[in-house]
Scaffold this motif. Structure first.
Motif, short mmCIF file in Angstrom:
data_model
loop_
_atom_site.label_atom_id
_atom_site.label_comp_id
_atom_site.label_asym_id
_atom_site.label_seq_id
_atom_site.Cartn_x
_atom_site.Cartn_y
_atom_site.Cartn_z
N ALA A 57 -8.82 7.50 -8.84
CA ALA A 57 -7.64 6.74 -7.92
C ALA A 57 -7.65 7.76 -6.52
O ALA A 57 -7.87 7.17 -5.49
N GLN A 58 -7.79 8.85 -7.05
CA GLN A 58 -7.98 9.87 -5.85
C GLN A 58 -9.18 9.53 -4.76
O GLN A 58 -9.25 9.93 -3.61
N LEU A 59 -10.24 8.96 -5.43
CA LEU A 59 -11.64 8.85 -4.53
C LEU A 59 -11.35 7.42 -3.78
O LEU A 59 -12.29 7.44 -2.91
N LEU A 60 -10.25 6.92 -3.93
CA LEU A 60 -9.99 5.91 -2.96
C LEU A 60 -9.43 6.13 -1.65
O LEU A 60 -9.39 5.39 -0.71
N GLY A 61 -9.05 7.41 -1.62
CA GLY A 61 -8.30 8.00 -0.42
C GLY A 61 -9.10 8.27 0.66
O GLY A 61 -10.37 8.26 0.55
N PRO A 62 -8.51 8.78 1.77
CA PRO A 62 -9.30 8.86 3.22
C PRO A 62 -10.00 10.01 3.19
O PRO A 62 -11.07 10.27 4.00
N GLY A 63 -10.14 10.92 2.10
CA GLY A 63 -11.00 12.20 2.07
C GLY A 63 -12.26 11.72 1.46
O GLY A 63 -13.24 12.71 1.39
N SER A 64 -12.53 10.62 0.82
CA SER A 64 -13.91 10.25 0.26
C SER A 64 -14.90 9.73 1.26
O SER A 64 -14.41 9.01 2.16
N SER A 65 -15.92 9.59 1.12
CA SER A 65 -17.16 9.08 1.61
C SER A 65 -16.92 7.51 1.24
O SER A 65 -16.35 7.19 0.35
N CYS A 92 -1.03 3.59 -11.50
CA CYS A 92 -1.20 4.96 -11.15
C CYS A 92 -0.89 5.39 -9.84
O CYS A 92 -0.92 4.73 -8.73
N PRO A 93 0.17 6.56 -9.80
CA PRO A 93 0.41 6.76 -8.20
C PRO A 93 -0.72 6.85 -7.19
O PRO A 93 -1.70 7.59 -7.44
N GLY A 94 -0.53 6.15 -6.27
CA GLY A 94 -1.34 6.13 -5.04
C GLY A 94 -2.47 5.10 -5.17
O GLY A 94 -3.19 4.96 -4.14
N ALA A 95 -2.80 4.48 -6.22
CA ALA A 95 -3.76 3.75 -6.48
C ALA A 95 -3.69 2.49 -5.72
O ALA A 95 -4.40 2.08 -4.67
N VAL A 96 -2.61 1.65 -5.91
CA VAL A 96 -2.60 0.47 -4.91
C VAL A 96 -2.22 0.58 -3.44
O VAL A 96 -2.81 0.12 -2.65
N PRO A 97 -1.38 1.60 -2.96
CA PRO A 97 -1.33 1.90 -1.66
C PRO A 97 -2.80 2.37 -0.92
O PRO A 97 -3.22 2.02 0.04
N SER A 98 -3.53 3.09 -1.89
CA SER A 98 -4.97 3.39 -1.19
C SER A 98 -5.65 2.22 -0.92
O SER A 98 -6.62 1.83 -0.08
N LEU A 99 -5.62 1.29 -2.00
CA LEU A 99 -6.48 -0.15 -1.98
C LEU A 99 -5.91 -0.87 -0.75
O LEU A 99 -6.74 -1.62 0.12
N ARG A 101 -4.56 0.27 1.89
CA ARG A 101 -5.22 1.10 3.12
C ARG A 101 -6.82 0.73 3.51
O ARG A 101 -7.11 0.42 4.51
N LEU A 102 -7.42 0.47 2.26
CA LEU A 102 -8.89 0.12 2.40
C LEU A 102 -9.31 -1.07 2.90
O LEU A 102 -10.12 -1.36 3.29
N LEU A 103 -8.18 -2.05 3.02
CA LEU A 103 -8.32 -3.36 3.57
C LEU A 103 -8.24 -3.42 4.88
O LEU A 103 -8.54 -4.35 5.73
N ALA A 115 -12.37 -3.26 -2.10
CA ALA A 115 -11.02 -3.41 -2.51
C ALA A 115 -10.17 -4.60 -2.83
O ALA A 115 -9.35 -4.64 -3.63
N ALA A 116 -10.57 -5.69 -2.13
CA ALA A 116 -9.86 -7.02 -2.41
C ALA A 116 -10.46 -7.47 -3.64
O ALA A 116 -9.47 -8.09 -4.41
N GLY A 117 -11.53 -7.35 -4.25
CA GLY A 117 -11.81 -7.66 -5.46
C GLY A 117 -11.13 -7.08 -6.57
O GLY A 117 -10.69 -7.78 -7.37
N LEU A 118 -10.94 -5.74 -6.46
CA LEU A 118 -10.08 -4.98 -7.42
C LEU A 118 -8.66 -5.48 -7.32
O LEU A 118 -8.05 -5.63 -8.42
N MET A 119 -8.00 -5.66 -6.26
CA MET A 119 -6.49 -6.17 -6.15
C MET A 119 -6.51 -7.64 -6.71
O MET A 119 -5.32 -8.00 -7.48
N MET A 120 -7.56 -8.39 -6.66
CA MET A 120 -7.73 -9.83 -7.27
C MET A 120 -7.50 -9.47 -8.88
O MET A 120 -6.72 -10.38 -9.60
N ILE A 121 -8.18 -8.51 -9.37
CA ILE A 121 -8.09 -8.48 -10.84
C ILE A 121 -7.02 -7.93 -11.34
O ILE A 121 -6.37 -8.42 -12.23
N LEU A 122 -6.43 -7.00 -10.44
CA LEU A 122 -4.83 -6.27 -10.72
C LEU A 122 -3.99 -7.47 -10.58
O LEU A 122 -2.87 -7.45 -11.47
N ALA A 123 -4.22 -8.30 -9.70
CA ALA A 123 -3.06 -9.61 -9.55
C ALA A 123 -3.14 -10.58 -10.73
O ALA A 123 -2.16 -11.36 -10.55
#
Length: 461
Positions: A57-65, A92-99, A101-103, A115-123
């Protein structure tokens, strides 16, 4: 692939930290992805126990390539196919907000897609839909409906908005974010059929709200929805277009516009062989709304060949919702004498009498009684058939065993049969016919009187 020892997994997960280079992070993500592809429960449990989910989840954040973000989302897509991990990722804290943001527009298309594909599965989990909505996913998803985005992205955004729209608060948010004009634009010929299907489905859902219906119509949706009824479009698109029109035509002014846009012929065509039950239901529901709300449209519906098709939809193989709407259209058409005679001649009466029975859903029984009442009022010759097929005892039973609405409608149907027989008696010259009609009238009068007394006794009069 055999599971790695837990100590080795923990070592791998530690290498996902911010101190590692992107190349090393991607290698670790690839190794974990290989472990979970078979969805082996032991491997999935080991991955979770090693603390992989918060690390990924941390790797979805703005610090990652960008490459790391893409792989992290892809890995989560695999893990989220497991019910337990699906919930763990979303919570998981920060996972969905990071997703969310990636949209955004700052993200490359590949990142947005993953990011949208993962959110579809979560939804797929209702509880996660609430989490996604709370992360303010609606505005970026509405943006992704725009014409500048690829069809796959538009389809994913519409799919997610459809899930979010199931919550009234989110539906309001979707409309407020300006989704309706964008969705209407997606109905046009420039959109791919899967995008049109998602867009028309969401429009139909939003159209259940009367205020939204007027906004949808003002955006130019009606002629586009009518076009999507054509057989050249995939059946799912046709079905959803009919469903959207069914919701819109509850508004009398919009019903007039729908009829004027040429909806009747393609709707009647959808009543024919080869349509799904959902298609039958939506097409009949739209025709029912048009027949109720548009003056003189009944003749156009009949001229398009609807009556025999509607009679077939009353059959026992059809779901109750299909039977109900088919009977509803016939009830409205039967207000005109010539059409009532046509309906009776098409064999509707046996089917309607059967639908009065205990094997039918209550609202189907009610609409069947309404149709018989209307036919009895407009076509005196139909009454003989009703009596011969046992309509009187069936209506009497419905009065005694149904709700107040059932009792009132059955009473009205019996009275219509009685009155029609009285008129026939007055016009009959032979003693035999008069005697027979009198006996039938007495039977119905007794039935109406008995039930009226029962209703008084129950305080329902």
């Amino acid at each position: 692939m055999p599971p790695l020892p837990r100590r080795d997994l923990r070592s791998l997960v530690r290498k996902l930290g911010g101190d590692s280079r992107p190349g090393q992070q991607k290698l670790v993500l690839a190794a974990i992805l290989a472990l979970c592809r078979d969805r082996d429960p032991e491997s999935l449990a080991a991955i979770t126990a090693a603390g992989a989910i918060p690390a990924i989840a941390q790797l979805l954040g703005p610090g990652s390539s960008v490459g790391v973000q893409v792989m992290a989302a892809a890995l989560f897509c695999q893990l989220a196919l497991d019910d337990g991990l699906n919930l763990a990722i979303a919570s998981c804290p920060g996972a969905v907000p990071s997703l969310v943001r990636l949209l955004g527009l700052h993200s490359p298309p590949e990142v947005q897609m993953n990011a949208a594909g993962l959110m579809m599965i979560l939804a797929m989990k209702d509880v996660n839909v609430v989490i996604i909505a709370a992360a303010d996913a609606v505005p970026p998803l509405v943006t992704l409906l725009g014409a500048s985005f690829p069809a796959d992205m538009q389809e994913r955004a519409a799919h997610l908005l459809m899930r979010l729209a199931e919550t009234p608060a989110s539906a309001k948010h979707i409309v407020a974010a300006g989704a309706i004009p964008r969705l209407v634009e997606l109905l046009g010929p420039g959109s791919a059929p899967p995008v049109q299907q998602r867009a028309v489905g969401l429009i139909g859902w939003l159209a259940e709200n009367a205020a939204n219906g007027e906004t949808i119509a003002a955006a130019g949706a009606i002629p586009l929805l009518v076009q999507l009824l054509a057989p050249s479009f995939p059946s799912d698109v046709q079905v959803h277009a009919a469903g959207a029109l069914a919701n819109l035509c509850r508004n009398g002014a919009l019903a007039v516009k729908i009829a004027a846009a040429g909806a009747i012929p393609p709707l009647v065509q959808l009543l024919g062989p080869g349509t799904s039950d959902d298609g039958y239901q939506n097409a009949a529901a739209t025709l029912m709304g048009l027949a109720q709300n548009v003056q003189n449209v009944d003749m156009s519906i009949a001229a398009a060949g609807a009556i025999p098709l509607l009679v077939l939809l009353l059959g026992p193989s059809r779901p109750g919702a299909v039977q109900y709407h088919a009977a509803g259209v016939l009830t409205n058409l039967a207000r005109r004498t010539v059409l009532a005679c046509n309906i009776a001649a098409s064999g509707a009466i046996p089917a309607l009498v059967r639908l009065l029975g205990p094997g039918s859903i209550s609202y189907v029984q009610l609409e069947a009684a309404a149709a018989l009442r209307q036919l009895a009022q407009k076509d005196g010759s139909a009454v003989t058939t009703m009596i011969a097929l046992g309509a009187i005892p069936a209506l009497m039973q419905l009065k005694r065993s149904g709700s107040r609405d059932h009792a009132e409608m059955a009473s009205e149907a019996l009275e219509a049969i009685r009155d029609s027989n009285a008129e026939k008696r007055a016009a009959t010259a032979t003693t035999t016919a008069t005697t027979t009609t009198t006996a039938v009238t007495a039977t119905i009068t007794t039935a109406v009187g008995d039930v009226s007394q029962e209703m008084k006794g129950l305080g329902l009069d």
